[in-house]
Motif scaffolding. Structure first.
Motif, PDB file in Angstrom:
ATOM      1  N   ILE A 156      94.442  38.613  70.473  1.00  0.00           N
ATOM      2  CA  ILE A 156      94.720  37.189  70.217  1.00  0.00           C
ATOM      3  C   ILE A 156      95.530  37.138  68.919  1.00  0.00           C
ATOM      4  O   ILE A 156      95.172  37.791  67.932  1.00  0.00           O
ATOM      5  CB  ILE A 156      93.391  36.415  70.071  1.00  0.00           C
ATOM      6  N   THR A 157      96.600  36.376  68.913  1.00  0.00           N
ATOM      7  CA  THR A 157      97.489  36.428  67.736  1.00  0.00           C
ATOM      8  C   THR A 157      97.432  35.167  66.872  1.00  0.00           C
ATOM      9  O   THR A 157      97.852  35.212  65.715  1.00  0.00           O
ATOM     10  CB  THR A 157      98.944  36.653  68.184  1.00  0.00           C
ATOM     11  N   ALA A 158      96.981  34.040  67.423  1.00  0.00           N
ATOM     12  CA  ALA A 158      96.931  32.811  66.604  1.00  0.00           C
ATOM     13  C   ALA A 158      95.946  31.836  67.227  1.00  0.00           C
ATOM     14  O   ALA A 158      95.612  31.942  68.416  1.00  0.00           O
ATOM     15  CB  ALA A 158      98.309  32.159  66.522  1.00  0.00           C
ATOM     16  N   GLY A 288      93.312  22.172  60.176  1.00  0.00           N
ATOM     17  CA  GLY A 288      93.966  21.441  61.263  1.00  0.00           C
ATOM     18  C   GLY A 288      95.275  22.080  61.688  1.00  0.00           C
ATOM     19  O   GLY A 288      95.979  21.578  62.552  1.00  0.00           O
ATOM     20  N   GLU A 289      95.624  23.217  61.085  1.00  0.00           N
ATOM     21  CA  GLU A 289      96.907  23.876  61.365  1.00  0.00           C
ATOM     22  C   GLU A 289      96.729  25.032  62.348  1.00  0.00           C
ATOM     23  O   GLU A 289      95.620  25.501  62.564  1.00  0.00           O
ATOM     24  CB  GLU A 289      97.477  24.483  60.062  1.00  0.00           C
ATOM     25  N   ARG A 290      97.872  25.523  62.854  1.00  0.00           N
ATOM     26  CA  ARG A 290      97.885  26.768  63.627  1.00  0.00           C
ATOM     27  C   ARG A 290      97.785  27.922  62.614  1.00  0.00           C
ATOM     28  O   ARG A 290      98.516  27.959  61.639  1.00  0.00           O
ATOM     29  CB  ARG A 290      99.200  26.882  64.401  1.00  0.00           C
ATOM     30  N   VAL A 291      96.868  28.859  62.866  1.00  0.00           N
ATOM     31  CA  VAL A 291      96.665  29.966  61.926  1.00  0.00           C
ATOM     32  C   VAL A 291      96.853  31.297  62.657  1.00  0.00           C
ATOM     33  O   VAL A 291      96.254  31.521  63.715  1.00  0.00           O
ATOM     34  CB  VAL A 291      95.251  29.907  61.287  1.00  0.00           C
ATOM     35  N   GLY A 292      97.679  32.164  62.105  1.00  0.00           N
ATOM     36  CA  GLY A 292      97.903  33.486  62.698  1.00  0.00           C
ATOM     37  C   GLY A 292      96.707  34.395  62.424  1.00  0.00           C
ATOM     38  O   GLY A 292      96.032  34.264  61.397  1.00  0.00           O
ATOM     39  N   VAL A 293      96.457  35.316  63.352  1.00  0.00           N
ATOM     40  CA  VAL A 293      95.343  36.266  63.172  1.00  0.00           C
ATOM     41  C   VAL A 293      95.870  37.469  62.395  1.00  0.00           C
ATOM     42  O   VAL A 293      96.876  38.066  62.777  1.00  0.00           O
ATOM     43  CB  VAL A 293      94.797  36.736  64.541  1.00  0.00           C
ATOM     44  N   GLU A 294      95.182  37.795  61.302  1.00  0.00           N
ATOM     45  CA  GLU A 294      95.608  38.947  60.501  1.00  0.00           C
ATOM     46  C   GLU A 294      94.749  40.140  60.838  1.00  0.00           C
ATOM     47  O   GLU A 294      93.534  40.109  60.667  1.00  0.00           O
ATOM     48  CB  GLU A 294      95.476  38.633  59.016  1.00  0.00           C
TER      49      GLU A 294
END
Ligand code: ISE
Length: 315
Positions: A156-158, A288-294
């Protein structure tokens, strides 16, 4: 077999079943006859306990989540890799559920074509008093995080998290229900409704939509009742009822793996990946934002998921 439990009532219960008691985990680990340990401890204790078990070259079955932070998960990966073989299995029990397994084999046989989306729902009728804060993500949605990684065989990336109108039954500090939207490495999208106070029963849904058709959990009880012009089947009461067989299967397969020396099932890498995604979801819930998976690059030690191999690594 032996048991160590700091809670006297739990220790007495084990003793009443005829299981010898040990004073501590270290006592258990010192026993040369013990090949593996099952950790049913709070996740805040997992890291130190797993590392001690790995240092003693014991197999570990550990309940989810693997650890509270990705840094702690990485310490576990490093300890396991230092031993040179897989020792840790994480309790993502749904991979052992017959219905999810049939979904997986249907997706693998290719008749439905490429998966494009998945729609999931995770509804609990109630949650215990200690269920607070980010637990709808870290304790509940974490099952879907793992199962869609496994079903779609990629990372999963984001993530985004949407907040519907809160139920009047929600605990004061809890966003209930919520909707988690996740992006897979190949662009497929997954939505998960998480609702933990929906009083009608324990309802788990999952449908994967592909180019040529869909595959979904049946959600049916073994029998259907017809009476007074109504047709009904049972909604399980709780996760113990819905997943009873999968819990048995996962422990049996772990025991078989320990006996043969071949660990299988959800790995420490899977535990780490799920925690990394949960972190992104928590940040998304907050902002509330789109967050990338680190995430760290997947070490060869843990093999490579097929779709990741196809896209040349996690984005
Ligand atoms: C619990 O810990 C579980 O693992 C259940 O499967 C899940 O439905 C529930 O929300 C969690 O609290």
């Amino acid at each position: 077999m032996r048991v160590a439990d700091p809670a006297p009532a739990a220790a007495e219960f084990a003793a009443a079943q005829g299981v010898p008691l040990s004073k501590s985990l270290d006592d258990v680990l010192r026993d040369p006859q013990v090949q593996g340990v099952v950790l049913c401890t709070p996740h805040t204790q997992h890291t130190e306990q797993i590392i001690r078990a790995a240092d003693a070259a014991k197999h570990v079955f550990c309940e989810k989540p693997l650890a509270p932070t990705t840094d702690e998960c990485l310490r576990i990966l490093d300890a396991e890799m230092a031993r040179g073989r897989r020792l840790v299995q994480v309790g993502f029990n749904r991979r052992y559920d017959l219905a999810y397994r049939q979904m997986k084999s249907t997706l693998l046989d290719g008749t439905l074509g490429t998966p494009l989306m998945a729609h999931c729902a995770h509804r609990n009728p109630s949650v215990p008093p200690h269920y607070v804060g980010g637990m709808p993500i870290t304790d509940t949605a974490i099952h879907e995080i793992d199962i869609v990684r496994w079903l779609l065989d990629q990372e999963i990336t984001a993530a985004r998290v949407l907040k519907p109108r809160r139920t009047s039954r929600a605990k004061p500090e809890l966003q209930d229900p919520l909707i988690v939207l996740m992006e897979m490495a190949d662009g497929a999208l997954v939505d998960v409704e998480v609702f933990v106070t929906l009083a009608y029963g324990y309802d788990i849904r999952c449908e994967v939509v592909c180019e040529l058709g869909t595959v979904a959990l049946g959600n049916g009880s073994p029998v259907v009742l017809r009476k007074d012009n109504l047709r009904s089947d049972r909604v399980p009461n709780d996760f113990q009822e819905r997943f009873a067989q999968s819990y048995e299967n996962e422990v049996q397969e772990w025991v078989d793996g320990v006996a043969s020396g071949e660990a299988s099932g959800p790995s420490a890498w899977d535990g780490y990946a799920a925690t990394a995604v949960a972190d992104a979801c928590l940040a998304a819930l907050d902002s509330g934002e789109r967050v990338g998976v680190e995430m760290r690059q997947r070490p060869a030690f843990y093999g490579q998921a097929a779709a990741l191999a196809a896209v040349g690594g996690a984005r």
